[in-house]
Design an enzyme around this catalytic site. Structure first.
Site, mmCIF file in Angstrom:
data_model
loop_
_atom_site.group_PDB
_atom_site.id
_atom_site.type_symbol
_atom_site.label_atom_id
_atom_site.label_comp_id
_atom_site.label_asym_id
_atom_site.label_seq_id
_atom_site.Cartn_x
_atom_site.Cartn_y
_atom_site.Cartn_z
ATOM 1 N N SER A 120 34.269 -23.803 57.901
ATOM 2 C CA SER A 120 32.810 -23.758 57.827
ATOM 3 C C SER A 120 32.358 -23.509 56.381
ATOM 4 C CB SER A 120 32.278 -22.700 58.795
ATOM 5 O OG SER A 120 30.889 -22.818 58.990
ATOM 6 N N ASP A 123 29.240 -31.095 66.889
ATOM 7 C CA ASP A 123 29.010 -29.811 66.233
ATOM 8 C C ASP A 123 27.501 -29.601 66.091
ATOM 9 O OD1 ASP A 123 28.677 -27.702 64.382
ATOM 10 O OD2 ASP A 123 30.573 -28.177 63.392
ATOM 11 N N HIS A 167 31.347 -26.253 66.996
ATOM 12 C CA HIS A 167 31.564 -25.690 65.660
ATOM 13 C C HIS A 167 32.670 -24.645 65.736
ATOM 14 C CE1 HIS A 167 30.531 -24.911 61.509
ATOM 15 N NE2 HIS A 167 30.541 -23.611 61.755
#
Length: 464
Positions: free
Chosen positions: A206, A357, A383
């Site tokens: 991320s 996502d 995600h």
């Protein structure tokens, strides 16, 4: 479900792989025990050494398709992973030239077992407010750092905990951000100096994937990391937060629709608010520094959007000057985005994203035509989710660990780095620096200790 439909569904769930029209040619060992070298395209390298990217990812039935991306993401946040992938670390604290502190968590701990000096090292960058305790980090490091005789890779893992994260103190009026790379730069410099014979392999999750991508692009052939892997990278931060084009892919961005604004944007902002609240007393000691003034305002606000937090805090304290401060969150997002940096990466690089996502809305699969980049996209996974049910044990586990471990084994054992132009380092006034660059450096300071990886940060939503 009929046989034709079953075949179509299975094929549809096989990740889509994207490469440049002409992949980079890599130098590889003919076998793990051989000194003979051969040449292989990145596409062949990935397709033969990461076989799970050619197999279907099948989520459990209860993470049903219509809202699968949300459910996969939610399970990453609320699932109980305290009894799986247990990892313990030795922590080293690094002091930077500006007075800030970075925490390096190394596994296996020194008192657990001793590894050879040339053992590959997985250098990990965590997500928004995470750290070495995060389940997605442990899902990779637990098997990667398990001894070979027990079925693991036998590697060393080092997690770079950003300033203020995972119990690392805030000791200067500067935090971290999605675009600031000097902290990872000095962390890698320290690791390379400590383990000069070990290949360093970067992986980011991320926000950490965004930082990793920018670092590799900025370093080019000078990168001390031999390869990179970006998992659930946000890429285009502007379009993730607010779309300016009316396409189906990015019509539901973080702050354009009620659900995304009130669930995702506020959740991430709340994590950041909690993080600075924990360090409020220390930050207050910085007097009228921009960070101290910004945090005072943040502490008086109950609910914030991510862009509001970034406007008040990240824009003024998310990195060194220049380019900080930024006049608005949107200008910061435009600068920090990594999608435009992909063409400049010069090491083998694997990106893995999920199409559903809910946080990442744009996937730059063309990578600017960069022959060093392989881009894998799954249809489902959310995600930092990618949960599946193991066929042998029935346990819920992360599918993404399979291709990531295959990639780490391949680049750690088969890849031969060439054409690298790494600059030497030296120590100046106690700080380790790269020759030719005097504005950044680091030194080890007291603190650290033993860290239990399953002990998370209470009050913070995990998995983001």
């Amino acid at each position: 479900m009929g046989p034709i439909e079953s075949i179509f569904t299975a094929v549809h769930r096989i990740p889509r792989l994207h490469f440049a029209p002409s992949s980079a040619v890599l130098s590889v060992k003919s076998s793990s025990s051989s000194h003979q070298l051969g040449q292989e395209s990145l596409q062949t390298f990935v397709e033969t050494r990461c076989p799970s990217l050619n197999e279907e990812f099948l989520p459990p039935w209860w993470l049903f398709k219509r809202v699968l991306g949300h459910l996969q993401t939610a399970y990453a946040v609320v699932g109980d992973f305290s009894k799986v992938d247990k990892v313990e670390y030795d922590r080293t604290l690094l002091r930077t030239l500006d007075g800030g502190t970075i925490g390096l968590d190394t596994t296996p701990p020194a008192d657990e077992r001793t590894l050879q000096d040339d053992t590959p090292i997985v250098v990990v960058l965590h997500g928004l407010t995470g750290g070495s305790h995060e389940s997605y980090v442990r899902a990779i490091l637990a098997p990667a750092c398990t001894p070979v005789e027990e079925g693991g890779l036998g590697y060393r893992g080092i997690v770079v905990n950003f300033r203020g994260c995972a119990g690392v103190p805030i000791t200067s009026p500067q935090l971290y951000s999605a675009g600031h790379t000097d902290d990872i730069r000095v962390a890698v410099l320290h690791i390379a100096n400590r383990y000069p014979r070990a290949p360093l392999l970067g992986i980011g999750f991320s926000l950490g994937a965004n930082v990793l991508t920018r670092y590799l692009a900025e370093e080019g052939e000078r990168s001390r990391l031999l390869a990179g892997c970006a998992v659930a990278c946000p890429w285009d931060l502007v379009k993730n937060a607010r779309c300016h084009i009316a396409t189906q892919m990015c019509s539901a961005s973080l702050e354009d629709r009620w659900f995304y604004r009130n669930i995702y944007s506020k959740a991430m902002a709340r994590n950041l608010q909690t993080l600075v609240t924990r360090h409020a007393d220390q930050i207050a000691k910085f007097g009228h520094a921009p960070l101290a003034d910004a945090v005072t305002e943040v502490l008086q606000t109950k609910y914030m959007l991510l862009s509001e937090f970034d406007s008040k805090v990240t824009c003024v304290a998310g990195g060194s000057s220049p380019p900080f401060p930024f006049p608005s969150a949107w200008e910061y997002y435009a600068w920090a985005s990594s999608h435009r940096m992909l063409p400049h990466v010069r090491v083998p690089f694997l990106a893995i994203n999920s199409e559903d996502d809910p946080i990442v809305r744009v996937l730059p699969v063309e990578a600017g035509g960069n022959p060093c980049v392989a881009f894998a996209v799954t249809q489902e996974g959310g995600h930092l989710g990618w949960f599946e049910k193991a066929s042998d044990t029935g346990e819920i586990r992360r599918w993404v660990r399979k291709p990531v471990l295959e990639w780490l084994r391949a680049v750690g054992e088969d890849l031969v780095a060439d054409n690298r132009q790494v600059k030497p380092s030296h120590v100046v006034d106690g700080f380790l620096k790269e020759i030719g660059r005097d504005d950044i450096g680091c030194k080890v300071v007291e603190g650290g200790g033993h860290i239990i990886g399953v002990e998370g940060e209470e009050g913070l939503l995990a998995g983001l």
